[in-house]
Design a protein around this motif. Structure first.
Motif: not given
Lengths: 395, 82
Positions: B8, B10-11, B13-15, B21, B40-42, B53
């Motif tokens: 999750i 940035t890339a 999440y937005v895609m 979730l 995981v954060p990234c 992504p």
């Protein structure tokens, strides 16, 4: 130990008004960085007209007091400058100006018709001797005097200002037919301080305001404002965001994280991953946290908060810019970070400048631009609007 | 047991990763017992340039450009059946 004057306020306009007739301004004197001057002004009526009156009053008061003008002259100029209301045929705006020089620990307060300020020391309300200052009689102005007080500030002192929207909240309701009144506000504040001794200026102001709104059954009958000045030890916050440009600096970032004495925030998945890996501290994502625009936060031992990077920072920048008081309790990474920034005084930003090429893909939203630009915006707002001490280091 | 690591960052999440979730609620009780879900954060795959992504790591194999949560569930089900 560095001491600072934390200044913050909360405001809501009268029901159905879009703009508040109460204005609060705060500045640091240009010739003395230890001198904090702030003014709360309540303009006649409500809406735009009241806001103009209050803004005029607060701006003049701020400038005059910062430039050490005599209070009588300052008050007379303000009173004779304000436009006269076409309906009520009077020109009127109340104000309270507080000026604290933390280097000599001296506070000076000028009050013109606002509810009296509170000074709380060691959990008790102190009565400060006030001097009545007579002013020249002026046409269209009924009140011709102001109150002046001066006192030595002590470590831990809180000066609390509020507009009459607070003291008169709840007026006419069954529970508080005569309103909250000074006594009610005093009792509420003292009980709150008993429970939360280290409460920040921002939280105290927001809780007073929430209670006032509750008294009015969330339909404020007047513009309502509470401002707090809190003289205390500076709180330090470290915000680490972005991986370093040069990978060999990863260890330096981790070291800074480990050694920093205040609260710590990590902003960015990769940054969190680097620190977590080097310190062998697992990261756990709070998946129960749902927000429409920013990913959930995470938990890692040693960090107060772990958030996503650029989306969260962009939202924080917008929140700082809007300066809106939000009473909702829903918290996401951005609102949590926003609260932390405002609840601390010396903020250290450690900004990694490595660019994630995936974010530069034209298919990605434009908000994923460069981290440095967003951080610069946040830093400028924190310094200029919120009077925070901010240090930025790029790696 | 199928091990699922959902990025999750940035890339991702937005895609579309934001919708992942909700995955737990979309799996049946039976499926949930067979899946070990982790966010995981990234995952770091966006930087490698190998794929687009959102990324999900399932039993050590990376899956890219997963269009929505239903597509992800489909992949997880395939792995359960293996």
């Amino acid at each position: 130990m560095e001491k600072i004057v934390e200044v913050d306020f909360c405001n809501v306009p009268k029901h159905l008004q879009k703009i508040s007739g109460d204005v609060f301004q705060k500045n640091i004197a240009s010739d003395n960085e230890n001198k904090v001057v702030c003014t709360l002004s309540d303009g006649l009526g409500s809406g735009v007209k009241a806001n103009v009156l209050a803004t005029l009053t607060a701006t003049m008061a701020q400038q005059f007091i910062m430039n050490n003008m005599d209070v009588r002259i300052a008050a007379n100029i303000i009173r004779s400058t304000l436009p006269i209301c076409s309906i009520r045929k009077i020109s009127y705006s109340t104000f309270t100006t507080v000026n604290i020089d933390s280097a000599i620990e001296l506070a000076k307060v000028i009050e013109f018709d606002n509810p009296p300020y509170f000074l709380v020391r060691n959990g008790k309300m102190l009565n400060i001797k006030k001097k009545l200052v007579k002013l020249e009689k002026q046409k269209n102005i009924t009140r011709n005097s102001l109150m002046y007080s001066e006192f030595k500030v002590e470590f831990g002192d809180r000066i609390i200002l509020f507009s009459d929207g607070v003291t008169q909240s709840g007026m006419g309701t069954k529970r508080l037919p005569l309103g909250w009144r000074l006594e009610g506000v005093k009792k509420f504040i003292l009980e709150l301080l008993e429970k939360e001794r280290d409460i920040s200026a921002r939280r105290l102001a927001s809780l007073v305001l929430k209670e006032a709104m509750k008294n009015d059954l969330f339909v404020p009958k007047d513009d309502t404002t509470c401002a707090v000045l809190y003289y205390r030890r500076a709180r330090e916050l470290l915000v680490i965001t972005g991986p370093p440009f040069d990978k060999s600096k990863d260890d330096y970032v981790v070291e800074r994280f480990k050694e920093f004495k205040g609260k710590k925030v990590i902003c960015g998945g990769t940054t969190a991953h680097i620190i977590s890996r080097k310190l062998c501290k697992p990261i756990k994502i709070n998946i129960s946290e749902r927000s429409a625009d920013v990913p959930p936060t995470s938990t890692m031992e040693g960090a107060e908060l772990v958030t996503e990077g650029i989306l969260t920072l962009n939202k924080v920048s917008n929140l700082l810019k809007s300066q809106e008081f939000k009473s909702d309790t829903s918290k996401d990474g951005a609102t949590k970070l926003f609260d932390m920034l405002l609840n601390n005084d010396c903020i250290h930003f450690l900004v990694g400048t490595a660019v994630n090429e995936a974010h530069q893909d034209p298919n990605m939203p434009v908000e994923l631009g460069l981290r440095r630009i967003t951080v610069e915006k946040i830093v400028r707002l924190l310094r200029e609007v919120y009077l925070k001490k901010v240090l930025v280091e790029y790696v | 047991m199928v091990e699922v690591k959902i990025c999750i960052g940035t890339a991702c999440y937005v895609m579309g990763g934001a919708n992942f979730l909700l995955i737990k609620e979309k799996l049946s009780d039976k499926e949930r017992k067979k899946v070990k879900l982790e966010f995981v954060p990234c995952l770091g795959y966006c930087k490698s340039g190998k794929g687009k992504p959102p990324f999900v790591l399932i039993n050590g194999k990376i899956y890219e450009k997963i269009v929505d949560v239903d597509a992800l569930i489909e992949i997880i089900r395939e792995n359960i059946e293996k």
